[in-house]
Scaffold this active site. Structure first.
Site, PDB file in Angstrom:
ATOM      1  N   LYS A  27       3.784 -24.688 -55.586  1.00  0.00           N
ATOM      2  CA  LYS A  27       4.648 -24.802 -54.418  1.00  0.00           C
ATOM      3  C   LYS A  27       4.562 -26.190 -53.803  1.00  0.00           C
ATOM      4  CE  LYS A  27       4.503 -19.838 -53.382  1.00  0.00           C
ATOM      5  NZ  LYS A  27       4.499 -18.815 -52.317  1.00  0.00           N
TER       6      LYS A  27
ATOM      7  N   TYR B 103      -8.201 -11.783 -41.471  1.00  0.00           N
ATOM      8  CA  TYR B 103      -8.417 -10.455 -42.062  1.00  0.00           C
ATOM      9  C   TYR B 103      -9.693  -9.817 -41.517  1.00  0.00           C
ATOM     10  CZ  TYR B 103      -4.777 -12.194 -45.114  1.00  0.00           C
ATOM     11  OH  TYR B 103      -3.598 -12.715 -45.583  1.00  0.00           O
TER      12      TYR B 103
ATOM     13  N   ARG C 169      -1.701 -13.704 -52.911  1.00  0.00           N
ATOM     14  CA  ARG C 169      -0.686 -13.534 -53.958  1.00  0.00           C
ATOM     15  C   ARG C 169      -1.006 -12.332 -54.843  1.00  0.00           C
ATOM     16  NH1 ARG C 169       0.175 -20.044 -55.208  1.00  0.00           N
ATOM     17  NH2 ARG C 169       0.833 -20.541 -53.072  1.00  0.00           N
TER      18      ARG C 169
ATOM     19  N   SER D  44      -6.439 -15.741 -46.992  1.00  0.00           N
ATOM     20  CA  SER D  44      -7.084 -14.782 -47.882  1.00  0.00           C
ATOM     21  C   SER D  44      -8.269 -15.368 -48.649  1.00  0.00           C
ATOM     22  CB  SER D  44      -6.039 -14.231 -48.858  1.00  0.00           C
ATOM     23  OG  SER D  44      -5.416 -15.292 -49.577  1.00  0.00           O
TER      24      SER D  44
ATOM     25  N   LYS E 218      -2.281 -23.946 -41.502  1.00  0.00           N
ATOM     26  CA  LYS E 218      -2.713 -23.005 -42.533  1.00  0.00           C
ATOM     27  C   LYS E 218      -2.993 -23.730 -43.831  1.00  0.00           C
ATOM     28  CE  LYS E 218      -0.727 -19.218 -45.069  1.00  0.00           C
ATOM     29  NZ  LYS E 218       0.478 -18.513 -45.379  1.00  0.00           N
TER      30      LYS E 218
ATOM     31  N   LYS F 131       1.774 -26.118 -43.284  1.00  0.00           N
ATOM     32  CA  LYS F 131       1.232 -25.218 -44.295  1.00  0.00           C
ATOM     33  C   LYS F 131       1.021 -26.014 -45.575  1.00  0.00           C
ATOM     34  CE  LYS F 131       2.247 -21.018 -46.843  1.00  0.00           C
ATOM     35  NZ  LYS F 131       3.111 -19.829 -46.901  1.00  0.00           N
TER      36      LYS F 131
ATOM     37  N   GLU G 112       5.706 -32.619 -38.880  1.00  0.00           N
ATOM     38  CA  GLU G 112       6.180 -31.246 -39.098  1.00  0.00           C
ATOM     39  C   GLU G 112       6.176 -30.455 -37.784  1.00  0.00           C
ATOM     40  OE1 GLU G 112       7.530 -29.650 -41.434  1.00  0.00           O
ATOM     41  OE2 GLU G 112       7.075 -30.596 -43.353  1.00  0.00           O
TER      42      GLU G 112
END
Ligand code: PBG
Length: 331
Positions: A226, A321, A212, A283, A257, A202, A242
């Site tokens: 982040k 979505y 968010r 999103s 992602k 990610k 990972e």
């Protein structure tokens, strides 16, 4: 392979492109409703349902969830990923609401499971909807994220979801060692069938902006980043490490992602590991496409094209979505 291709005019690659039936007959990849996972924002009733940066997507009030899942089942979409919109007064520095066994997500999962739908329920294991500072972990005094302290909270959160009946828990915060910690605890407590979908690679991405807005973590985050835990967009070998670690630690499925900007990573991961691999069309990707389609700058066909790209890259499934919309088209 290329030895088999003669030169022009023996070979005319356009021949097979001539007809609809021949194009369909030789098509290598296809998109079906079984490839889709639908992300849903669920809200404790008092919140605003409209999300300005995600036209067409709503925060679903708790009361309407069963109706929503019923619709998903009817469309044949195999699973949903549910994300909570938590009231501001429940957010704390340590994010304790995240493991409240009677909190929004466990409540929802129990209700859905009681109704016995043929829809898989994936829950997000991360603290950002629950922390007052909007970070995915708890903070040390100097403001850095406390990795191992966060694992203890995540483990409790995952257990509260599994106990409520979640089919899949999906740790999405990129702390080191979280998959192992959660798997160990699930086994210990007898949750042998609970699946883990690891958000393995990610990236620290600007494409999460509308999400968010949707869960209300943007204000809490107040411009904070982040980058201390999500991956650097310049890296690709690290994604392989990972994924490798998450598989070792007990992940059943892995995820990359965002999606479209990271198709190369999906391709590499699938080539390297041959494990069920998911992509999240996030999103911001939705907002870009939807915004352009709503203005007439792109045709709706761009949705299918954006999704078939994931299949071509090797993804086994896509969180999008657009799932409801495209499921309708496909049926
Ligand atoms: C947080 C989380 C995020 C998304 C899913 N889980 C955002 C973030 O890391 O800030 C983003 C999904 C999207 O943008 O659609 N744990």
């Amino acid at each position: 392979m290329f030895k088999a291709i003669k030169s022009f005019p023996e070979t005319r690659l356009r021949r097979l492109r001539t007809n609809d039936w021949s194009r369909r007959m030789v098509r290598q990849n296809s998109l079906t409703v079984n490839d889709l996972v639908y992300p849903i924002f669920v809200t404790e009733d008092q919140n605003e349902t409209k999300i300005d940066s995600m036209p067409g997507i709503e925060r679903i009030p708790e009361k309407r969830m069963l109706k929503e899942i019923d619709e998903i089942e009817r469309l044949g979409i195999p699973a949903v990923a549910i994300f909570p919109v938590i009231s501001e007064e429940k957010k704390t520095a340590l994010g304790e609401e995240a493991f409240n066994s009677n909190g929004l997500i466990p409540r929802m999962v129990r209700k859905i499971k009681e109704a016995d739908f043929n829809v898989g329920i994936i829950t997000d294991v991360a603290l950002d909807p629950y922390t007052s500072h909007g970070q995915d972990g708890i903070l040390e005094d100097n403001g850095t994220i406390d990795n191992d302290g966060t694992l203890e909270v995540l483990t409790k959160q995952a257990l509260s979801h599994a106990d409520a009946g979640a089919d899949v828990v999906a740790p999405s915060d990129m702390m080191d060692g979280r998959i192992g910690a959660i798997r160990k605890e699930l086994e210990k407590k007898g949750f042998k069938k609970t699946k883990i979908l690891a958000y393995s690679a990610k990236y620290a991405s600007s494409f999460y902006g509308p999400f968010r807005d949707a869960v209300g973590s943007k204000n809490s985050l107040a411009g904070g980043s982040k980058e201390q835990y999500q991956m650097d967009p310049g890296n690709s070998d690290e994604a392989i490490s990972e994924v490798f670690l998450d598989i070792q630690e007990g992940a059943d499925m892995v995820m990359i992602k965002p999606g479209t900007p990271y198709l190369d990573i999906i391709y590499r991961v699938k080539q390297e590991f041959q494990i069920p691999t998911f992509a999240y069309q996030v999103s911001g990707e939705y907002a870009m496409l939807k915004g352009a389609i709503d203005r007439g700058w792109l045709s709706r066909a761009a949705i299918y094209e954006s999704l078939i790209a994931f299949k071509r890259s090797g993804a086994d499934g896509i969180l999008t979505y657009f799932a409801k919309e495209i499921a309708q088209d496909l049926s």
